[in-house]
Design an enzyme around this catalytic site. Structure first.
Site, PDB file in Angstrom:
ATOM      1  N   GLY A   1      68.728  14.141  46.083  1.00 15.23           N
ATOM      2  CA  GLY A   1      67.560  13.269  46.006  1.00 15.23           C
ATOM      3  C   GLY A   1      67.257  12.894  44.575  1.00 15.23           C
ATOM      4  N   THR A   2      66.949  11.614  44.357  1.00 13.56           N
ATOM      5  CA  THR A   2      66.628  11.143  43.019  1.00 13.56           C
ATOM      6  C   THR A   2      66.051   9.743  43.128  1.00 13.56           C
ATOM      7  OG1 THR A   2      67.489  10.810  40.788  1.00 13.56           O
ATOM      8  CG2 THR A   2      68.874  10.124  42.600  1.00 13.56           C
ATOM      9  N   THR A   3      65.569   9.232  42.018  1.00 11.80           N
ATOM     10  CA  THR A   3      65.136   7.836  41.931  1.00 11.80           C
ATOM     11  C   THR A   3      65.595   7.278  40.594  1.00 11.80           C
ATOM     12  OG1 THR A   3      63.164   8.220  43.301  1.00 11.80           O
ATOM     13  CG2 THR A   3      63.196   6.242  41.945  1.00 11.80           C
TER      14      THR A   3
END
Length: 300
Positions: free
Chosen positions: A49-51
């Site tokens: 998960g990341t942005t």
């Protein structure tokens, strides 16, 4: 001076770990097993998960990302750097497996350095994206997870490419990668313009990542902001994502006077009739000389 002396390269020693990646068919798996089938069956299943985001505008390319490195529900590092410089005029965002991203960016840095020594100039952003795509496509199906946006400035101006580990290579103006990308795209699609000023671009990138970290459980920490100019890339700032989101929410709150005016609107003023100049009667009012009863009046 030999090229390997300039790059400080040594011949691989079979007795020690090799600095080079093995071929796609050279992975150490049990005898008689196909590497791809073995990794798909017995390989680890890790939730990432990341942005990360990047967009191109008239003053260069903006790259921004959160700093939380997570593995499922476990936060491995709250202050990691997901924007990796490649050379003075090129950097890239990282999304996927942290080890894969770091390894392939080291490989890309080495290959671009060798090509610059051979040709006497740095390759273009399009050439770097094509090279990275070609190198990773050979390992397709081996659980390699790298999704990156290459941001740079070359002789053609600002350029932005998206590269994925299966060999996908796309050119565009806006890219957001990671589990928080749907939330970031919502902010970017609403506020993006190619002719933005530099400060507007900074505010848009911070706002997009901050909103994504608020909605996406796998993103968080801080917001790193980079700007690629004609003179090279620049590290702009690092802001706490939670504090940044709170400040953005305060800016959107209406002032007390506006709330009072909306809650208690002013009564409508009476207006003159157009024809006879008499005051018009509102609903439920009786005019002089009118024998009709207002609606809802009971007869005695």
């Amino acid at each position: 001076m030999a090229l390997q002396d300039v790059c400080k390269w040594q011949a691989p020693d079979t007795q020690r770990p090799s600095p080079h990646l093995p071929q796609s068919s050279g992975w150490a798996v049990p005898r008689g097993c196909d590497p791809r089938a073995f990794l798909q069956t017995h390989g680890p299943r890790l939730a990432h998960g990341t942005t990360t985001l990047a967009f191109r505008f008239r003053h260069g390319v903006i790259a921004a990302a959160d700093t939380r490195s997570s593995c499922g529900s476990y936060v491995a590092c709250p202050a990691s750097c997901k924007v990796i410089p490649v050379h003075r005029h090129l950097l890239g965002t990282t999304s996927g497996t942290s080890a894969d991203c770091a390894t392939w960016y080291r490989v890309l840095q080495r290959e671009l350095r060798l090509r610059a020594l051979r040709e006497g100039q740095l390759p273009s952003v399009a050439s770097a994206a094509k090279l990275l795509s070609a190198m990773m496509s050979r390992y397709r199906g081996l659980d390699l997870c790298v999704a990156t946006a290459l941001c740079g400035w070359d002789c053609s101006g600002p350029a932005l490419f998206y590269v994925y580990s299966d060999g996908t290579r796309l050119q565009g103006d806006i890219f957001s990668v990671g589990s928080g990308s749907p939330y970031a795209y919502g902010v970017l699609d609403r506020g993006y313009r190619y002719d933005m000023t530099t400060q507007e671009a900074y505010a848009l990138a911070r706002c997009a990542v901050a909103h994504a970290t608020h909605r996406d459980a796998y993103s968080g920490g801080s917001v790193d902001l980079f700007h690629v100019r004609e003179s090279g890339w620049e590290y702009v700032s690092r802001n706490d994502a939670c504090v940044l989101y709170t400040e953005l929410q305060k800016l959107r709150e209406p002032e007390p006077e506006e709330e009072a005016s909306q809650a208690h609107p002013e009564p409508a003023t009476t207006h003159r009739a157009e024809e006879d100049g008499e005051l018009s009667a509102g609903a439920g009012e009786v005019t002089p000389g009118d024998s009709r009863m207002p609606a809802g009046t009971e007869m005695l």
